[in-house]
Design an enzyme around this catalytic site. Structure first.
Site, PDB file in Angstrom:
ATOM      1  N   HIS A 237       0.850  -1.196   0.000  1.00 30.88           N
ATOM      2  CA  HIS A 237       0.000   0.000   0.000  1.00 30.88           C
ATOM      3  C   HIS A 237       0.877   1.234   0.000  1.00 30.88           C
ATOM      4  CE1 HIS A 237       0.785  -1.141   4.171  1.00 30.88           C
ATOM      5  NE2 HIS A 237       0.692   0.146   4.488  1.00 30.88           N
TER       6      HIS A 237
ATOM      7  N   HIS B 142       1.043   5.193   1.011  1.00 29.96           N
ATOM      8  CA  HIS B 142       0.432   6.285   1.780  1.00 29.96           C
ATOM      9  C   HIS B 142       0.533   7.576   0.968  1.00 29.96           C
ATOM     10  CE1 HIS B 142       0.533   4.224   5.829  1.00 29.96           C
ATOM     11  NE2 HIS B 142       1.488   3.535   5.228  1.00 29.96           N
TER      12      HIS B 142
HETATM   13  P1  AMP Z   1       1.893   0.506   7.389  1.00 23.72           P
HETATM   14  O1  AMP Z   1       2.513   0.818   8.720  1.00 23.72           O
HETATM   15  O2  AMP Z   1       2.620   1.162   6.242  1.00 23.72           O
HETATM   16  O3  AMP Z   1       1.700  -0.982   7.204  1.00 23.72           O
HETATM   17  O4  AMP Z   1       0.477   1.209   7.410  1.00 23.72           O
HETATM   18  C1  AMP Z   1      -0.711   0.539   7.670  1.00 23.72           C
HETATM   19  C2  AMP Z   1      -1.772   1.600   7.752  1.00 23.72           C
HETATM   20  O5  AMP Z   1      -3.028   0.970   7.673  1.00 23.72           O
HETATM   21  C3  AMP Z   1      -1.760   2.428   9.042  1.00 23.72           C
HETATM   22  O6  AMP Z   1      -1.589   3.807   8.733  1.00 23.72           O
HETATM   23  C4  AMP Z   1      -3.130   2.153   9.654  1.00 23.72           C
HETATM   24  O7  AMP Z   1      -3.693   3.285  10.286  1.00 23.72           O
HETATM   25  C5  AMP Z   1      -3.932   1.716   8.453  1.00 23.72           C
HETATM   26  N1  AMP Z   1      -5.069   0.839   8.737  1.00 23.72           N
HETATM   27  C6  AMP Z   1      -5.083  -0.254   9.525  1.00 23.72           C
HETATM   28  N2  AMP Z   1      -6.320  -0.796   9.549  1.00 23.72           N
HETATM   29  C7  AMP Z   1      -7.088  -0.018   8.744  1.00 23.72           C
HETATM   30  C8  AMP Z   1      -8.470  -0.054   8.354  1.00 23.72           C
HETATM   31  N3  AMP Z   1      -9.309  -1.009   8.803  1.00 23.72           N
HETATM   32  N4  AMP Z   1      -8.928   0.894   7.513  1.00 23.72           N
HETATM   33  C9  AMP Z   1      -8.092   1.866   7.063  1.00 23.72           C
HETATM   34  N5  AMP Z   1      -6.784   1.946   7.388  1.00 23.72           N
HETATM   35  C10 AMP Z   1      -6.291   1.014   8.226  1.00 23.72           C
END
Ligand code: AMP
Length: 132
Positions: free
Chosen positions: A97, A99
């Protein structure tokens, strides 16, 4: 199954701003700035190294559209585009993903740690190690 697969499958809710065959874009549930968006591959690739180049190129095209939209619709002055790869980088969800975080002049946010200095000869050593 990753939390993002559950979102893609419709098993848990999300605020979706875009979807096609390759990826979706949703609002991060814990935004670092309001509007913080995640562009998520539909296929599960743990990190950037696992994903086909075509998928990455397509996702970056959507990231570009999100950047433009953040400037138009939110009045953002800029964005940060970040991919965390592997737990050492802070990656929490092992599902590719990107950001996209809207930024404003003097918003006080910083994602970069303080800068370091190379010792004599070290930069060329790192350059040699990293030469592609
Ligand atoms: P990463 O640390 O790059 O793996 O980022 C994962 C991101 O996913 C974090 O910023 C979380 O806040 C986000 N996240 C986790 N669960 C959800 C969810 N159910 N809906 C939207 N974002 C999420």
């Amino acid at each position: 199954m990753t939390v993002f697969e559950m979102i893609i499958n419709g098993d848990i809710p999300s605020t979706k701003i875009y979807e096609d065959d390759v990826c979706i874009a949703i609002l991060d549930i814990a935004p670092r700035a309001k509007g913080h968006t995640l562009v998520i591959s539909k296929q599960v690739y743990p990190t950037i190294a696992d994903a086909p180049t075509e998928t990455l190129a397509h996702m970056m095209d959507i990231v570009k559209k999100v950047d433009v939209k953040m400037r138009e619709a939110l009045g953002a002055d800029g964005t940060n585009v970040i991919i965390n790869n592997s737990p050492a980088s802070g990656q929490e969800v092992p599902h590719l993903h990107i950001h996209v975080i809207p930024r404003y002049k003097d918003d006080g946010i910083s994602f970069f740690p303080p800068s370091m200095k190379y010792e004599d000869g070290e930069a060329s050593e790192y350059g040699r190690k990293l030469a592609l």
